[in-house]
Design an enzyme around this catalytic site. Structure first.
Site, PDB file in Angstrom:
ATOM      1  N   GLU A 113     -25.435 -33.088  26.223  1.00 45.64           N
ATOM      2  CA  GLU A 113     -24.416 -34.186  25.759  1.00 45.64           C
ATOM      3  C   GLU A 113     -23.988 -34.820  27.000  1.00 45.64           C
ATOM      4  OE1 GLU A 113     -21.960 -33.072  22.408  1.00 45.64           O
ATOM      5  OE2 GLU A 113     -20.199 -33.827  23.366  1.00 45.64           O
ATOM      6  N   ASP A 115     -20.728 -37.366  27.222  1.00 45.50           N
ATOM      7  CA  ASP A 115     -19.297 -37.829  26.524  1.00 45.50           C
ATOM      8  C   ASP A 115     -18.574 -39.146  27.401  1.00 45.50           C
ATOM      9  OD1 ASP A 115     -19.963 -36.161  24.557  1.00 45.50           O
ATOM     10  OD2 ASP A 115     -18.655 -34.685  25.435  1.00 45.50           O
ATOM     11  N   GLU A 117     -14.890 -39.665  25.793  1.00 43.04           N
ATOM     12  CA  GLU A 117     -13.819 -39.376  24.797  1.00 43.04           C
ATOM     13  C   GLU A 117     -12.453 -39.745  25.115  1.00 43.04           C
ATOM     14  OE1 GLU A 117     -15.345 -35.371  23.300  1.00 43.04           O
ATOM     15  OE2 GLU A 117     -14.778 -35.274  25.266  1.00 43.04           O
ATOM     16  N   GLN A 130     -11.611 -39.281  28.860  1.00 44.45           N
ATOM     17  CA  GLN A 130     -12.483 -38.126  29.469  1.00 44.45           C
ATOM     18  C   GLN A 130     -13.913 -38.139  29.471  1.00 44.45           C
ATOM     19  OE1 GLN A 130     -11.509 -33.672  28.832  1.00 44.45           O
ATOM     20  NE2 GLN A 130     -13.244 -33.867  27.095  1.00 44.45           N
ATOM     21  N   GLY A 145     -17.761 -26.932  30.209  1.00 42.29           N
ATOM     22  CA  GLY A 145     -17.666 -28.479  30.391  1.00 42.29           C
ATOM     23  C   GLY A 145     -17.557 -29.007  31.928  1.00 42.29           C
ATOM     24  N   GLU A 147     -15.459 -31.719  32.954  1.00 41.83           N
ATOM     25  CA  GLU A 147     -14.892 -32.837  32.666  1.00 41.83           C
ATOM     26  C   GLU A 147     -14.217 -33.513  33.896  1.00 41.83           C
ATOM     27  OE1 GLU A 147     -14.148 -29.673  31.954  1.00 41.83           O
ATOM     28  OE2 GLU A 147     -14.092 -29.276  29.827  1.00 41.83           O
TER      29      GLU A 147
END
Length: 292
Positions: A113, A115, A117, A130, A145, A147
């Site tokens: 994935e 992302d 977000e 994020q 994660g 992030e």
């Protein structure tokens, strides 16, 4: 009076009003890719009663009954994927509005994935954008994660802005209005997503973690929470496309990679608006993130 005028002039410069926007990256990969309407590239995935299409633009919303999500018509193995998004003002704590790549439906429990977000907020604080990368199930079970979070140099509730993911075999780059904000290079196959992915978007309740680690929850007295999307771009190589397909270039250089001007713009954003980097978090177990 002259002394006061000089003071106000100096204060204007020191307050950063002339440094509000990043320097130009000099190259805009999104300008090379035609925009699509929602129906040309996507379909409803869930919560169809909570989405509507108006002149090619998509509106999705969350209320106490449901959120909503959408998915691309095809999977991709690389490319530049973007949408212009406008967020809801006011109290949006606990609410996630997102645009991302994933193969969760193809590889449940072991998915990849990438992302973008938007983490909902309270009226006195800005949205947090994020960015995150998962691979081979690091987003499943015991989540690891990657992030990196930013505030933005504009109010994302006032107008549409372009948010993009460029994913190719050597790197992932996140863009805001075609300004690169994060580069995630392929340092090993273990820490890089390589399997085909679909393009998704959704709005949903993530009260347990989205806003200040769950301190503030979704408050449905403020419903509906609305996300608006338009100017979709799917400039990529489809999973079943020819092996000769190459993803769009990141920069004007034929060899790819960010130009010096793009790197300067990215460094400016990271110096002024980065608010969290997983690699700098002493509470994290960095044996799980060897790329750090």
């Amino acid at each position: 009076m002259a002394t006061i005028s000089i003071f106000l002039f100096i204060l204007t410069f020191s307050s950063g009003s002339f440094a509000q926007y990043p320097p130009s990256p000099g190259y805009f990969p999104g300008s090379k890719i035609p925009s699509l309407s929602f129906d040309q590239g996507f379909r409803s995935l869930w919560g169809p009663q909570h989405q509507t299409v108006d002149q090619g633009s998509l509106i999705i919303w969350l209320d106490q009954y449901s959120g909503s999500g959408f998915k691309s018509l095809h999977p991709y193995r690389s490319g530049y994927f973007a949408a212009a998004v406008k967020l809801q003002p006011g109290y949006t704590a606990g609410v996630i509005t997102c645009f991302y790549l994933s193969n969760n439906e193809d590889h449940p429990g072991n998915h990849d994935e990438i992302d973008i977000e938007f983490l909902g907020t309270t009226p006195d604080k800005p949205y947090t954008l994020q960015t995150n990368v998962y691979m081979k199930g690091s987003g499943d079970g015991n989540i690891t994660g990657r992030e990196i979070k930013f505030h933005l140099w504009f109010d994302p509730t006032q107008d549409y802005h372009d948010y993009a993911i460029l994913w190719n075999p050597s790197e992932i780059i996140f863009f805001v209005d075609d300004v690169p904000i994060r580069r995630y290079p392929r340092k090993s196959d273990v820490t890089f997503p390589l399997r085909p992915m679909w393009v998704y978007g959704s709005i949903w309740d993530a009260s347990s973690w989205a806003t200040e680690n769950g301190k503030y929850k979704a408050d449905y007295s403020y419903q509906p929470f609305v996300g608006r999307y338009r100017n979709f771009k799917l400039g990529g190589c489809m999973a079943d496309g020819p092996e000769s397909c190459r993803p769009p270039s990141t920069s004007p250089s034929p060899s790819g990679g960010l130009s010096h001007q793009q790197v300067s713009a990215m460094e400016w954003v990271q110096s002024n608006y980065l608010v969290y980097d997983y690699c700098q978090d002493p509470k994290r177990d960095h044996t799980l993130t060897p790329e750090c």
